[in-house]
Design a protein around this motif. Structure first.
Motif, PDB file in Angstrom:
ATOM      1  N   SER A 138      -8.196  30.787 -19.519  1.00  5.76           N
ATOM      2  CA  SER A 138      -7.004  31.045 -18.725  1.00  5.76           C
ATOM      3  C   SER A 138      -7.394  31.119 -17.252  1.00  5.76           C
ATOM      4  N   GLY A 139      -6.466  30.810 -16.374  1.00  2.00           N
ATOM      5  CA  GLY A 139      -6.754  30.816 -14.954  1.00  2.00           C
ATOM      6  C   GLY A 139      -6.716  32.206 -14.339  1.00  2.00           C
ATOM      7  N   ILE A 140      -7.163  32.283 -13.088  1.00  2.00           N
ATOM      8  CA  ILE A 140      -7.138  33.519 -12.311  1.00  2.00           C
ATOM      9  C   ILE A 140      -6.448  33.212 -10.992  1.00  2.00           C
ATOM     10  N   ASP A 141      -5.429  33.970 -10.650  1.00  2.00           N
ATOM     11  CA  ASP A 141      -4.692  33.760  -9.409  1.00  2.00           C
ATOM     12  C   ASP A 141      -5.634  33.926  -8.214  1.00  2.00           C
ATOM     13  N   PRO A 142      -5.596  33.017  -7.240  1.00  2.00           N
ATOM     14  CA  PRO A 142      -6.509  33.103  -6.093  1.00  2.00           C
ATOM     15  C   PRO A 142      -6.398  34.413  -5.315  1.00  2.00           C
ATOM     16  N   GLY A 143      -5.170  34.900  -5.101  1.00  2.00           N
ATOM     17  CA  GLY A 143      -5.012  36.153  -4.370  1.00  2.00           C
ATOM     18  C   GLY A 143      -5.641  37.318  -5.117  1.00  2.00           C
TER      19      GLY A 143
END
Length: 246
Positions: A138-143
């Motif tokens: 799963s991805g991780i939000d950049p902020g």
């Protein structure tokens, strides 16, 4: 980021973690934590969830030890993890904004601290669980990733317990290539590292790449995407920066 956002992340990441753990099986090895099987990951993270929830829900104003690791495995362990995760999310979501309790890093409030800390704790260990499952992660939000780098560099490693020390002064720069203003300068010496969020001065070594990859690399879950300058400084980070439970 707001406290409510962190609580939502704790909720989502915990659910992703336990799904990945169940699909991998509790005997599966965890590539990102070579000494662990999935059962160890669930026991540790579930213990931390309960420990953190206790401060918020019970208002402990001084340090309280954790409850130890359970002697559970298989479906019982998965159910135990889900129960503790739910209790943590509910405790954070229902707590009064001005709740007073012990916490160990600077924060706008104790509740803000625990929501943020458990969001990052759960996300990193979700990555561990997904590494054991072996499928796409799963991805991780950049902020959120940038916030996690802040917490690690300017929170954890600002403490006297940090083992990242250098006999000679060295400067490590951490630069995200996909997020504006996400650059840190970390000054290493015989004292705890001093990190600021800027690119002031020269650096002996720079590690650079997408912010989510840097986040995981700084937590020693991935190699650094790109290293320039004196690679020994990046190696020093790798060898000395582990944050362990005590």
């Amino acid at each position: 980021m707001e406290t409510a956002e962190f609580v939502e992340i704790v909720d989502r990441e915990g659910r992703l973690l336990v799904v990945a753990a169940e699909e991998a099986g509790t005997d599966a090895k965890v590539p990102t934590c070579p000494d662990w099987q999935v059962k160890d990951l669930l026991r540790h993270t579930g213990m931390v969830h309960r420990w953190a929830a206790g401060f918020v829900a019970e208002g402990h104003t001084s340090y309280h030890p954790d409850g130890g690791l359970p002697d559970l495995d298989g479906d019982e362990l998965l159910a135990w993890f889900r129960e503790g995760h739910r209790h943590l999310v509910d405790s954070l979501a229902s707590a009064a904004p001005d709740v007073q309790c012990w916490h160990f890093l600077p924060a706008p409030s104790p509740l803000a601290f625990w929501a943020r800390r458990q969001a990052h704790e759960t996300t990193v260990h979700r990555v561990d669980a997904e590494s054991a499952r072996g499928a796409a992660q799963s991805g991780i939000d950049p902020g959120f990733a940038a916030d996690g780098i802040d917490e690690l560099l300017r929170g954890f490693h600002a403490r006297s317990t940090s083992k990242v020390r250098s006999d000679e002064p060295r400067v490590l720069r951490v630069r995200a290539t996909d997020t504006e203003d996400a650059v840190w300068t970390v000054r290493l010496s015989q004292e705890p590292p001093v990190a600021v969020r800027d690119a002031t001065g020269d650096a002996d070594c720079e590690v650079a790449g997408p912010v989510a990859q840097l986040y995981l690399a700084l937590w020693n879950r991935l190699p650094f995407p790109h290293v320039t300058g004196d690679g020994a400084v990046a190696t020093l980070w790798r060898e000395k920066s582990a944050v362990t439970w005590s």
